[in-house]
Design a protein around this motif. Structure first.
Motif, mmCIF file in Angstrom:
data_model
loop_
_atom_site.group_PDB
_atom_site.id
_atom_site.type_symbol
_atom_site.label_atom_id
_atom_site.label_comp_id
_atom_site.label_asym_id
_atom_site.label_seq_id
_atom_site.Cartn_x
_atom_site.Cartn_y
_atom_site.Cartn_z
ATOM 1 N N GLU A 176 0.820 -1.210 0.000
ATOM 2 C CA GLU A 176 0.000 0.000 0.000
ATOM 3 C C GLU A 176 0.852 1.257 0.000
ATOM 4 O OE1 GLU A 176 -2.591 -0.164 3.321
ATOM 5 O OE2 GLU A 176 -3.640 -1.972 2.647
ATOM 6 N N GLU A 206 5.998 5.244 -11.359
ATOM 7 C CA GLU A 206 4.553 5.183 -11.541
ATOM 8 C C GLU A 206 4.159 4.942 -12.990
ATOM 9 O OE1 GLU A 206 0.867 4.674 -10.516
ATOM 10 O OE2 GLU A 206 2.421 5.090 -9.033
ATOM 11 N N ARG A 209 4.584 1.407 -13.861
ATOM 12 C CA ARG A 209 3.513 0.584 -13.270
ATOM 13 C C ARG A 209 2.241 0.669 -14.109
ATOM 14 N NH1 ARG A 209 4.224 0.562 -6.751
ATOM 15 N NH2 ARG A 209 6.440 1.068 -6.703
ATOM 16 N N GLU A 210 1.983 1.852 -14.657
ATOM 17 C CA GLU A 210 0.790 1.991 -15.485
ATOM 18 C C GLU A 210 0.900 1.140 -16.746
ATOM 19 O OE1 GLU A 210 -2.926 3.136 -16.869
ATOM 20 O OE2 GLU A 210 -2.020 3.119 -14.868
ATOM 21 N N ARG A 213 0.162 -2.269 -15.805
ATOM 22 C CA ARG A 213 -1.263 -2.449 -15.537
ATOM 23 C C ARG A 213 -2.051 -2.686 -16.822
ATOM 24 N NH1 ARG A 213 -6.099 -0.091 -15.201
ATOM 25 N NH2 ARG A 213 -5.380 1.748 -16.345
ATOM 26 N N MET A 274 -2.693 -9.102 -11.782
ATOM 27 C CA MET A 274 -3.767 -8.121 -11.603
ATOM 28 C C MET A 274 -4.791 -8.608 -10.582
ATOM 29 S SD MET A 274 -2.866 -5.776 -13.762
ATOM 30 C CE MET A 274 -4.359 -4.775 -13.776
ATOM 31 N N ASP A 275 -5.315 -7.652 -9.839
ATOM 32 C CA ASP A 275 -6.462 -7.910 -8.965
ATOM 33 C C ASP A 275 -7.585 -7.011 -9.463
ATOM 34 O OD1 ASP A 275 -8.255 -8.492 -6.994
ATOM 35 O OD2 ASP A 275 -7.191 -7.465 -5.390
ATOM 36 N N GLU A 277 -8.850 -4.432 -11.806
ATOM 37 C CA GLU A 277 -8.178 -3.404 -12.595
ATOM 38 C C GLU A 277 -6.906 -2.902 -11.914
ATOM 39 O OE1 GLU A 277 -9.101 -2.248 -15.679
ATOM 40 O OE2 GLU A 277 -10.525 -3.903 -15.619
ATOM 41 N N ARG A 278 -6.611 -3.417 -10.741
ATOM 42 C CA ARG A 278 -5.462 -2.931 -9.957
ATOM 43 C C ARG A 278 -4.240 -3.820 -10.191
ATOM 44 N NH1 ARG A 278 -3.389 -4.069 -4.696
ATOM 45 N NH2 ARG A 278 -4.910 -5.770 -4.538
ATOM 46 N N TRP A 280 -1.507 -5.716 -8.949
ATOM 47 C CA TRP A 280 -1.244 -6.350 -7.654
ATOM 48 C C TRP A 280 0.245 -6.620 -7.468
ATOM 49 C CZ3 TRP A 280 0.857 -10.976 -6.027
ATOM 50 C CH2 TRP A 280 0.552 -11.418 -4.736
ATOM 51 N N SER A 313 -6.973 -13.497 -6.734
ATOM 52 C CA SER A 313 -8.214 -12.792 -6.408
ATOM 53 C C SER A 313 -9.197 -13.714 -5.701
ATOM 54 C CB SER A 313 -8.851 -12.220 -7.678
ATOM 55 O OG SER A 313 -8.033 -11.226 -8.253
#
Length: 745
Positions: A176, A206, A209-210, A213, A274-275, A277-278, A280, A313
């Motif tokens: 987090e 960041e 990471r996108e 994603r 992925m979890d 749309e996030r 993970w 998930s």
């Protein structure tokens, strides 16, 4: 680092974060990339290595048909694939170019078709690859059979290492706070182990990471490569850089390539986890030597990543359900404590402090309600808790949690040993209220891969200072203070559910209190009305007797006494009316207003109303007329209906000047009888019209003795009949009141 170096470092760090990794303008050299216009398939851009691979000049191919590069047969294959509605469904293309077999990958990117070519493995390598791919179903079955998350991670890293041959395969989970932790690893004996270690967030910026994603896989066969530029550098149609986000061959940041070398690997592959749309985490693969994983094996690894994402998930959801289920018994006991306490829900919770702490595995809990603060277990001082509550209240969150309170609320550093963790809830009440759970500080040594305070280095270069990735990945332990064990999903769920129960109980108590207050008021009104009615009747009778004893034609003293008796009699009559109105109002508000309907003839009602109200109109020289369609019959309570008519007509007489007109009418609209009372008075101002049916509303002028209950009660009577009472008015032209009553066929 001196201040100037620090400023330079921050500036370079910002530049690094803004690096256009989606628009590098270049590719890795293990393949060729060409962009094609649609639908003509003319070459728009092409990588500069086309000359080394095919002996063709890049500039000579621009705006030429694809066949100039591939030949007509391969171009036809691409043309056919380009016609598929969804390019993601296009399988890898097998293309023969100048006698060499290539694999072609297609995707669309903002109105152009992107074709990537990679050498097809030789027959031996291809057969080996396909043999591994055929075992994919067995691997997926093993993943789906895993019962716990650690077992799932372990199976995954081992299977991918066996499938690809990478020296190291690890699973990296994002925390987090932004940094990541290696939670599973399969490595050859020569590799440095990272399992359990934390990596700073800056290792994966960041924007990177996108990309992870939105795209499942990224591969770098050899970090020691020289980027191959696109020709031309910008798209001819838009004059902008080509978005290479979806390209397998996309060139990567030089800083990342150096990072890989510093880590001791020359090739890598990353698969997103992925979890929903996030993002993970990642499956991260590394190899000491250059290694190119064929397309079929990459797709197999991507499938494993997708299945692993679903399994993660599913198991996380199952774990969340288990955590919630484990809290239900304690929540039920605390709900019982709240329900059974005769005072407030917080008093109920205060009767079960041990259960309240056990609900969230807290080391202390505080219950605040208005000026009362109760503390149990290990809690900060009372004044500190009140100040902390105000900070929490200002956040405007109904439920709040943190395991590092002092980093968010600096004063908490004074009591971090007993309250480094805070979980709090509050109810929407007019008084201060909250339940605050505390967790004590946990001294913890966090294993980092290298010094987390130096994720990047600043070093000199030919063009000045530049950023370089860190060179050390050795174990670096950091003693953490001011933190507690994290609140689990089950803990936060428990706080939310307890808040829900407390809110329901509190609202239920409020409803009961309001019902009791209404009943008490109704009983008081009924008692007062009943007890006052008898003495008021006696006063009225005595006034009548006294009037007979004194004559208004007698001496001066006798006339004064007669006038006083008249005033007393008027006051007692007015008091009786007010008592009746209050009793009716109480019944309307309580929803207990009842009527006794019976068949009535409208013409007869109008005759009675005319005989009683005409004298009032004549005293004021007002023309009062009644008109009803013949044969109208209604089902209504005669006493209550006359009360409405007399109120409306009486108001009309009161507010209509001399020589004015009042018309009372009744007509059928098919189902109901519509009654109307129209006057030629001064009318009601527009700003007052919406309020005339409110309790205790009275006109500001010309109504000195009004109670403000007449229209409110009249509306209640008509609603009890199943009708509506409405008003229209224009200042200077008069007013009209209309109400409906059910018609008898």
């Amino acid at each position: 680092m001196n201040p100037l170096d620090a400023q330079a470092f921050e500036a370079l760090l910002d530049n690094c974060a803004d690096e256009p990794i989606r628009f590098p303008g270049a590719i890795q050299p293990h393949g060729l990339l060409v962009t094609l216009s649609l639908p003509e398939l003319r070459i728009q851009q092409i990588s500069a290595n086309v000359q080394a691979l095919f002996g063709l000049h890049a500039n000579a191919l621009l705006d030429q048909p694809l066949a100039m590069l591939t030949g007509p047969e391969a171009a036809a294959v691409v043309q056919q694939a380009a016609g598929v509605a969804e390019p993601m469904e296009v399988p890898v293309l097998e293309l023969n170019l100048q006698g060499i077999r290539y694999e072609g990958l297609l995707h669309r990117e903002h109105n152009v078709l992107v074709l990537e070519l990679e050498l097809k493995p030789d027959e031996v390598e291809f057969n080996t690859t396909m043999a591994k791919v055929r075992n994919l179903s067995r691997m997926l079955q093993r993943l789906q059979a895993a019962k716990t998350l650690p077992a799932l991670y372990d199976i995954c890293v081992k299977e991918i290492q066996a499938l690809t041959g990478y020296d190291r395969v690890l699973i990296y989970r994002f925390q987090e706070e932004g940094h990541g932790q290696v939670i599973a690893e399969a490595s050859s004996p020569s590799m440095e182990l990272f399992n359990g270690m934390f990596f700073p967030a800056s290792d994966i910026p960041e924007q990177a990471r996108e990309l992870y994603r939105t795209h499942w896989l990224r591969i770098i066969p050899n970090a020691d490569y020289q980027p191959v530029e696109l020709v031309p550098r910008l798209r001819p149609d838009t004059c902008e850089a080509l978005d290479l986000s979806g390209a397998v061959l996309r060139s990567v940041s030089p800083i990342h390539c150096q990072y890989m070398k510093n880590m001791g690997v020359l090739s890598s592959m990353s698969i997103s986890l992925m979890d929903g749309e996030r993002l993970w985490g990642l499956i991260s693969c590394g190899h000491r030597q250059p290694l190119h994983v064929p397309h079929e094996l990459r797709m197999a690894c991507q499938t494993i990543g997708q299945v692993l994402s679903l399994q993660i998930s599913a198991l996380q959801t199952l774990e969340i359900s288990r955590q919630r289920e484990a809290k239900m018994g304690a929540l039920e006991r605390l709900n019982t404590a709240m329900v059974s306490n005769p005072n407030t829900v917080f008093d109920g919770l205060a009767q079960a402090p041990e259960q309240l702490m056990a609900l969230t595995d807290a080391s202390g809990v505080a219950i605040l309600e208005d000026n009362v603060l109760r503390r149990y277990g290990q809690c900060p001082p009372a004044d500190d808790i009140r100040t902390l509550y105000q900070w929490f209240k200002d956040s405007q969150q109904s439920v709040f949690s943190t395991h590092c309170l002092s980093t968010l609320y600096t004063p908490a550093a004074q009591y971090k040993d007993i309250a480094s963790g805070l979980l709090a809830m509050t109810l929407p009440k007019p008084v201060d209220n909250a339940v605050l759970w505390f967790r004590a500080e946990v001294k913890e040594s966090i294993p980092w891969s290298g010094d987390p305070s130096k994720p990047l280095n600043l070093e000199p270069s030919a063009t000045g200072m530049r950023l370089s990735p860190r060179t050390s990945f050795e174990l670096w332990k950091v003693e953490m203070d001011g933190i507690s064990s994290k609140w689990s999903h089950g803990d936060v769920f428990a706080a939310n559910d307890l808040r829900r129960s407390a809110l329901e109980n509190d609202l239920s108590r409020q409803v009961v209190r309001e019902q009791q207050a209404v009943r008490a008021r109704d009983e008081l009104v009924a008692v007062v009305s009943h007890d006052l009615r008898s003495p008021m009747t006696i006063i009225s009778m005595l006034c009548g007797m006294m009037q007979k004893a004194f004559s208004s034609d007698g001496p001066h003293t006798s006339r004064r006494i007669t006038s006083a008796i008249d005033t007393m009699q008027q006051a007692s009559s007015r008091m009786n009316v007010l008592l009746e109105d209050l009793l009716d109002t109480s019944k309307i508000e309580a929803g207990r207003y009842t009527i006794t309907p019976q068949p009535l003839d409208v013409s007869q009602i109008f005759e009675e109303a005319l005989s009683l109200l005409a004298p009032l109109a004549m005293d004021k020289s007002v023309d009062l007329t009644f008109h009803a369609e013949p044969g109208l019959k209604i089902n209504a309570d005669p006493e209550r209906l006359f009360q409405v008519l007399s109120n409306l007509i009486g108001n009309a007489i009161k507010f209509t000047p001399a020589q004015g007109k009042i018309g009372v009418a009744a007509m059928s609209n098919g189902q109901d009888i519509v009654f109307s009372v129209r006057d030629s008075g001064k009318g009601i101002p527009a700003e007052q019209l919406p309020h005339i049916f409110e309790r205790y509303w009275t006109a500001k002028e010309g109504n000195a003795f009004g109670t403000g209950l007449g229209l409110y009660i009249s509306q209640g009577i008509i609603k009890a009949h199943g009708g509506q009472l409405l008003a229209q008015s224009k200042p200077g032209e008069g007013s009209e009141f209309r109400f409906t009553v059910p018609q008898i066929a």
